[in-house]
Write an enzyme that holds these catalytic residues in place. Structure first.
Site, short mmCIF file in Angstrom:
data_model
loop_
_atom_site.label_atom_id
_atom_site.label_comp_id
_atom_site.label_asym_id
_atom_site.label_seq_id
_atom_site.Cartn_x
_atom_site.Cartn_y
_atom_site.Cartn_z
N GLU A 194 8.77 -4.57 11.16
CA GLU A 194 9.19 -3.24 10.66
C GLU A 194 9.72 -2.38 11.79
O GLU A 194 9.13 -2.29 12.87
CB GLU A 194 7.99 -2.56 9.97
N ASP A 228 0.84 -1.21 0.00
CA ASP A 228 0.00 0.00 0.00
C ASP A 228 0.87 1.26 0.00
O ASP A 228 0.37 2.37 -0.13
CB ASP A 228 -1.03 0.00 1.14
N SER A 229 2.19 1.07 0.10
CA SER A 229 3.14 2.18 -0.07
C SER A 229 2.94 2.83 -1.44
O SER A 229 3.35 3.97 -1.66
CB SER A 229 4.59 1.70 0.07
N ASP A 243 -1.19 -6.22 -0.54
CA ASP A 243 -1.25 -5.56 0.77
C ASP A 243 -2.67 -5.04 0.99
O ASP A 243 -3.16 -4.23 0.20
CB ASP A 243 -0.25 -4.37 0.74
N LYS A 300 -1.35 -9.50 2.73
CA LYS A 300 -0.65 -9.06 3.96
C LYS A 300 -1.60 -8.20 4.77
O LYS A 300 -2.29 -7.34 4.23
CB LYS A 300 0.62 -8.27 3.61
N GLU A 349 -1.90 -5.98 8.63
CA GLU A 349 -1.12 -5.40 9.72
C GLU A 349 -1.78 -5.70 11.07
O GLU A 349 -2.99 -5.68 11.20
CB GLU A 349 -1.00 -3.88 9.55
O1 KIV Z 1 3.46 -1.06 1.74
C1 KIV Z 1 4.59 -1.55 1.72
O2 KIV Z 1 5.34 -1.40 0.75
C2 KIV Z 1 4.99 -2.33 2.91
C3 KIV Z 1 6.40 -2.65 3.23
C4 KIV Z 1 6.55 -3.78 4.15
C5 KIV Z 1 7.45 -2.53 2.26
O3 KIV Z 1 4.13 -2.69 3.66
#
Ligand code: KIV
Length: 276
Positions: A181, A43-44, A82, A111, A113
């Site tokens: 992280e 999500d970056s 993500d 992924k 969080e």
């Molecule tokens: O959004 C992202 O790129 C991440 C990192 C772990 C690189 O969550």
């Protein structure tokens, strides 16, 4: 072919796991050629590809467009989607439905969080449904407002134990790995040594089972800010700037396009034109 079991095999064989982010087709192709073990459509991309200030406003529908592009460039690779802010926090059904949309768009896993009862239930339901899940602990950007900024985590023995406890719960719930992280290297080492599943570090030192960074950061393409843990392997923003400047100069001076980049009109047709 890289799959979810590649991660556990690499950890069990004491081989490091390499992961990078990709948001587009051609970057994904390059990461496949480099034989990167896992590609995260992070999500970056909200900041790096879309220019948002943070990751809060990216939607699941926007994420799916990027997952589709990456999956076309990285066929048969291990792609992790993500889950963006609030796309899995409202209910298990909401999380499952959005995780399923990611898989249908070409991701091999998702992924998430954090680690609370809701996340643990969601992880179990995803895994039972055939959706592998990568956890994410330590600094979790989607909780930045409650954390109070980019704060290094796991700085005390008590806090490290809390993170380890969460990581073990994610492992029990079925996560195939967990991203750690922003924490001291020794904290991540302790957590890694006490888990069965691999840890993937970002700003968490060299003892994790593998590493992930934002590709645009290490290639020097995204330059708004550069975290301390980023090592630059090249400077794409300078390469792009100098290419664009050279192009502009040649257009202005009539050097580009030359004959080499042009198509020729047949001699007879040219004659006809001249006769008009
Ligand atoms: O959004 C992202 O790129 C991440 C990192 C772990 C690189 O969550």
């Amino acid at each position: 072919m890289k799959t979810v079991s590649t991660f556990q095999r690499l950890k069990d064989n004491n081989e490091k796991i390499s992961m990078l982010t990709a948001y587009d087709y051609s970057t994904a192709q390059a990461l496949v050629k480099a034989e990167i073990d896992g590609i995260l459509v992070g999500d970056s991309l909200a900041m790096v590809a879309l220019g948002y200030e943070n990751t809060y406003n990216i939607t699941i529908d926007e994420m799916l467009i990027f997952i589709k592009a990456v999956s076309k460039g990285a066929k048969n690779s291990f792609i992790i989607g993500d889950m963006p802010f609030m796309s899995y926090n409202l209910s298990v059904e909401q999380g499952l439905s959005n995780a399923s949309a990611m898989i249908k768009s070409g991701a091999s896993a998702v992924k998430l969080e954090g680690c609370n009862r809701h996340i643990l239930t969601l992880v179990k339901r995803c895994v039972e449904s055939g959706i592998p899940v990568l956890g994410h602990l330590g600094f979790t950007p989607q909780l930045m407002n409650t954390i109070g900024g980019h704060k290094i985590q796991g700085k005390t023995a008590d806090n490290i134990e809390i993170i380890l406890k969460s990581a073990k719960k994610l492992e029990e719930a079925g996560c195939f790995g967990v991203v750690l992280e922003l924490m001291p290297a020794d904290s991540a080492k302790y957590i890694t040594e006490n888990l069965r599943i691999p840890t993937i570090g970002i700003g968490a030192g060299k003892y994790c089972s593998g590493q992930i960074v934002v590709t645009d950061d290490i290639l020097g393409k995204f330059t708004d800010f550069t975290p301390k843990f980023v090592k630059k392997y090249t400077n794409l923003s300078e390469i792009i700037l100098s290419g664009a400047q050279q192009y502009k100069k040649e257009v202005k001076e009539g050097i580009f396009p030359s004959e080499k980049e042009s198509f020729e009109l047949d001699y007879e047709e040219k004659e006809k034109l001249l006769a008009n």
